[in-house]
Write an enzyme that holds these catalytic residues in place. Structure first.
Site, PDB file in Angstrom:
ATOM      1  N   GLU A 291       0.988  -1.266  -0.119  1.00 25.80           N
ATOM      2  CA  GLU A 291       0.171  -0.017   0.011  1.00 25.80           C
ATOM      3  C   GLU A 291       0.913   1.218  -0.155  1.00 25.80           C
ATOM      4  OE1 GLU A 291      -3.005  -0.490  -0.446  1.00 25.80           O
ATOM      5  OE2 GLU A 291      -3.195  -2.527  -0.314  1.00 25.80           O
ATOM      6  N   CYS A 325      -2.042   8.393   5.048  1.00 21.55           N
ATOM      7  CA  CYS A 325      -2.033   8.472   3.702  1.00 21.55           C
ATOM      8  C   CYS A 325      -3.178   8.820   3.181  1.00 21.55           C
ATOM      9  CB  CYS A 325      -1.600   6.944   3.323  1.00 21.55           C
ATOM     10  SG  CYS A 325      -2.613   5.986   4.618  1.00 21.55           S
TER      11      CYS A 325
HETATM   12  P1  NAD Z   1       8.890   5.383   2.861  1.00 17.12           P
HETATM   13  O1  NAD Z   1       8.674   4.875   1.804  1.00 17.12           O
HETATM   14  O2  NAD Z   1       9.876   6.483   3.105  1.00 17.12           O
HETATM   15  O3  NAD Z   1       9.449   4.421   4.069  1.00 17.12           O
HETATM   16  C1  NAD Z   1       8.436   3.123   4.411  1.00 17.12           C
HETATM   17  C2  NAD Z   1       9.586   2.023   4.755  1.00 17.12           C
HETATM   18  O4  NAD Z   1      10.362   1.677   3.539  1.00 17.12           O
HETATM   19  C3  NAD Z   1      10.495   2.441   6.004  1.00 17.12           C
HETATM   20  O5  NAD Z   1      10.558   1.258   6.856  1.00 17.12           O
HETATM   21  C4  NAD Z   1      11.853   2.559   5.264  1.00 17.12           C
HETATM   22  O6  NAD Z   1      12.831   2.278   6.101  1.00 17.12           O
HETATM   23  C5  NAD Z   1      11.753   1.634   3.960  1.00 17.12           C
HETATM   24  N1  NAD Z   1      12.533   2.085   2.967  1.00 17.12           N
HETATM   25  C6  NAD Z   1      13.019   3.206   2.548  1.00 17.12           C
HETATM   26  N2  NAD Z   1      13.777   3.089   1.291  1.00 17.12           N
HETATM   27  C7  NAD Z   1      13.800   1.843   1.055  1.00 17.12           C
HETATM   28  C8  NAD Z   1      14.195   1.355   0.116  1.00 17.12           C
HETATM   29  N3  NAD Z   1      14.928   1.735  -1.075  1.00 17.12           N
HETATM   30  N4  NAD Z   1      13.937  -0.338  -0.001  1.00 17.12           N
HETATM   31  C9  NAD Z   1      13.434  -0.862   1.000  1.00 17.12           C
HETATM   32  N5  NAD Z   1      12.842  -0.271   2.030  1.00 17.12           N
HETATM   33  C10 NAD Z   1      12.991   0.998   2.002  1.00 17.12           C
HETATM   34  O7  NAD Z   1       7.619   5.895   3.713  1.00 17.12           O
HETATM   35  P2  NAD Z   1       7.377   6.590   4.948  1.00 17.12           P
HETATM   36  O8  NAD Z   1       7.702   8.142   4.863  1.00 17.12           O
HETATM   37  O9  NAD Z   1       7.603   5.953   6.203  1.00 17.12           O
HETATM   38  O10 NAD Z   1       5.464   6.724   5.145  1.00 17.12           O
HETATM   39  C11 NAD Z   1       4.921   7.507   4.120  1.00 17.12           C
HETATM   40  C12 NAD Z   1       4.292   7.102   3.140  1.00 17.12           C
HETATM   41  O11 NAD Z   1       3.550   5.953   3.468  1.00 17.12           O
HETATM   42  C13 NAD Z   1       3.370   7.997   2.470  1.00 17.12           C
HETATM   43  O12 NAD Z   1       3.609   7.785   0.848  1.00 17.12           O
HETATM   44  C14 NAD Z   1       1.954   7.440   2.598  1.00 17.12           C
HETATM   45  O13 NAD Z   1       1.250   7.692   1.934  1.00 17.12           O
HETATM   46  C15 NAD Z   1       2.501   5.860   2.507  1.00 17.12           C
HETATM   47  N6  NAD Z   1       1.496   5.270   3.339  1.00 17.12           N
HETATM   48  C16 NAD Z   1       0.360   4.567   2.836  1.00 17.12           C
HETATM   49  C17 NAD Z   1      -0.600   3.805   3.714  1.00 17.12           C
HETATM   50  C18 NAD Z   1      -1.656   3.078   2.885  1.00 17.12           C
HETATM   51  O14 NAD Z   1      -2.120   2.068   3.550  1.00 17.12           O
HETATM   52  N7  NAD Z   1      -1.783   2.996   1.541  1.00 17.12           N
HETATM   53  C19 NAD Z   1      -0.462   3.679   4.734  1.00 17.12           C
HETATM   54  C20 NAD Z   1       0.431   4.726   5.464  1.00 17.12           C
HETATM   55  C21 NAD Z   1       1.301   5.128   4.799  1.00 17.12           C
END
Ligand code: NAD
Length: 540
Positions: A291, A325
């Site tokens: 998601e 989100c």
């Molecule tokens: P993010 O993508 O920066 O990080 C999410 C996770 O991915 C973290 O654990 C991070 O360490 C890891 N990560 C970062 N780079 C990575 C890589 N290259 N490879 C693998 N893992 C990696 O997101 P965030 O800032 O933690 O959260 C915000 C985002 O999440 C927003 O875009 C928001 O819309 C989305 N979100 C979506 C939902 C949903 O249900 N659709 C819910 C919550 C948040």
């Protein structure tokens, strides 16, 4: 098949923490206590506390000086060890009876609802800068709901059994995936962080869990609660730090069986590519559940009730600093209503700003954005909007002296595809496009086509025909659609959550649709009296 019936889940009641209440005093004292303790947060691998010595500091977003934890980040060998621990624990865990597994998660839910509630809320208040209301609905209630409802969905899944004509018994066995699951979780919801590793584990899978660096404190406590509830060693293996490293190691393993991800679109796409690159290596085709982001809308019809609309915009856009989100970030307002909406939403934003600050004061409505990168992104977007000549209707200020504070900001634009109408900023910025009332038909197309995302959206309308026209025309524009409400605040068991298009695989967290992804069904046919003659009657 379970031999028992799991307790029927009901949503955990939300506590109000009203001034003078015992629950408020108790939480205040836990917040004060945790503010003073700078804990050491190890990884948990195969049940062992693993300290890499390579630590990062978890700080309060609203208070740069508050150092909450030294968190041990994984190096390559730690992730390899976590993968090995998950694989080693798989055989035994998958053979636990369903009710024994379920009991672990139901116990964790009851611990969260009772003795651990203050801890998980305080960690989320301090570590992620949530107000008490936002922490309570997330870290306590939603996480509890995920655990209880997912256990019930897992039971429902096992009740889905095929027809058995006379002489045989057809059965479906819902096995866990063969291998391990990688859960990578976002900063903004303690509940999502807890749900992504536990949902597969309820089905008998074992997991490597890499939480966000920005949610490490609450993740640490979540893991502690799961262990205290009786989660066996190796079932969920917590590694902190670099997501790219964890993904690189885990997705290269032949036993990689599934990804449970929530986070940004760019990371989701990079993960899918990584899985694709290794597709020849795997023993099974991995399940990918992810998601991602949103550019969530509120569409007002000229018949909208302005008071309801203003509350939907204010709460929808600014609760948790717009870092849901599902947060409303683009609104479409008919010109006839704009003067009243403008005044109303400007007032709400000003009032909310007056209640922005250190969320460890439980009367605070808004805290800080999560980190310096987000702060800079919001500040630059506001500056760009000013440069482009957009009207800043409310807010627009930022202050990083004590924490990463961004005013609840309302921008007005005539251009429906201006930068802040299109880009996911994940902060307290709401942009309103004012449209001519006669352009309702056209604005439906604009709403539908503006963003690659399709997570949440709302229509506000007293006119039923118009509301239902929006429901139909915006069918693909949001996975969660609201009529006369804000586009945030989904509740487990009530509004299963997930978006389509670039917002993800839409497997609806906290629902049977998600649970089914973590099972690999096996059909078993048992014939009671087998034929003893190979010939068929038509042969005479
Ligand atoms: P993010 O993508 O920066 O990080 C999410 C996770 O991915 C973290 O654990 C991070 O360490 C890891 N990560 C970062 N780079 C990575 C890589 N290259 N490879 C693998 N893992 C990696 O997101 P965030 O800032 O933690 O959260 C915000 C985002 O999440 C927003 O875009 C928001 O819309 C989305 N979100 C979506 C939902 C949903 O249900 N659709 C819910 C919550 C948040």
């Amino acid at each position: 098949m379970p031999g028992f019936t799991v307790p029927t889940p009901v949503n955990e009641p939300v506590r109000t923490y009203a001034p003078g209440s015992a629950e408020r005093a108790s939480l205040e004292s836990r917040v004060a206590e945790m503010s003073k303790e700078r804990i050491d947060a190890p990884m948990i691998i195969g049940g062992d506390e693993v300290r890499s010595g390579n630590t990062f500091v978890a700080r309060s977003p609203h208070n740069h000086d508050l150092q909450l934890a030294d968190v041990h980040a994984a190096d390559r060998s730690d992730v390899e060890r976590a993968v090995a621990a998950a694989k080693a624990a798989g055989h035994d865990w998958s053979r636990w009876s369903f009710e024994e597994r379920a009991a672990v998660f139901l116990k964790a839910a009851d611990m969260l609802a009772g003795p651990s509630r203050d801890t998980i809320n305080a960690a989320t208040i301090l570590g992620q800068s949530k107000s008490v209301q936002q922490a309570e609905i997330d870290a306590a209630c939603e996480l509890i709901d995920f655990l209880r409802f997912n256990v019930a969905y897992a039971e429902q899944l096992q009740e889905l059994q095929p027809h058995s004509p006379r002489g045989m018994w057809n059965r479906m066995e819902y096995r866990p995936l063969e291998g391990f699951v990688l859960a990578i979780t976002p900063f903004n919801f303690t509940a999502i962080a807890g749900n992504l590793p536990t949902a597969p584990a309820i089905l008998g899978n074992t997991v490597v869990w890499k939480p966000s660096e920005k949610q490490a404190l609450a993740a640490h406590h979540t893991m502690e609660i799961l262990r205290a509830a009786g989660l066996p060693d190796g079932v969920i293996n917590l590694v902190h730090g670099d997501g790219a490293l964890a993904a690189e190691v885990a997705t290269a393993d032949p036993d990689f069986a599934g990804l449970h991800f929530t986070g940004s679109l760019a990371v989701m796409r990079s993960l899918w590519k990584l899985v694709g690159e290794h597709i020849d290596v795997y023993k099974s085709f991995p399940r990918i559940v992810g998601e991602t982001g949103g550019k969530d809308f509120v569409l007002a019809h000229p018949s909208a009730d302005v008071d309801q609309l203003v509350v939907a915009l204010g709460r929808g856009a600014f609760e948790y600093q717009g870092q849901k989100c599902s947060a409303a970030s683009r609104a479409y307002i008919p010109r006839s209503l704009w003067p009243r909406v403008r005044d109303g939403v400007a007032q709400v934003a000003a009032d909310m700003k007056a209640s922005m600050g250190d969320v460890s004061d439980l009367s605070t409505f808004m805290g800080a954005v999560i980190d310096g990168a987000s702060f800079a992104k919001q500040r630059e977007a506001i500056a760009r909007a000013r440069d482009e000549g957009r009207e800043i209707v409310a807010g627009g200020g930022t202050d990083d002296r004590q924490g990463w504070f961004v005013d609840p900001t309302v921008i007005a634009t005539d251009d429906p595809v201006s930068d802040t109408m299109v880009r996911e900023l994940f902060g307290p910025l709401l942009t309103c496009h004012v449209y001519d009332d006669a352009q309702w038909d056209n604005v439906l197309d604009v709403v539908d086509s503006t963003s690659p995302y399709a997570l949440t959206g709302a229509v506000v309308s007293q006119n039923r025909d118009a509301a239902y026209e929006a429901v139909g025309r915006l069918r693909d524009a949001a996975g969660n659609f609201y009529i006369n409400d804000k586009p945030t605040g989904s509740v487990v068991g009530q509004q299963p959550f997930g978006g389509a298009r670039a917002s993800g695989t839409n497997d609806k967290a906290g629902s049977l649709l998600n649970i089914v992804r973590w099972a690999s069904a096996r059909s078993i046919k048992e014939t009671f009296v087998a034929p003893t003659d190979w010939r068929y009657p038509h042969m005479g």
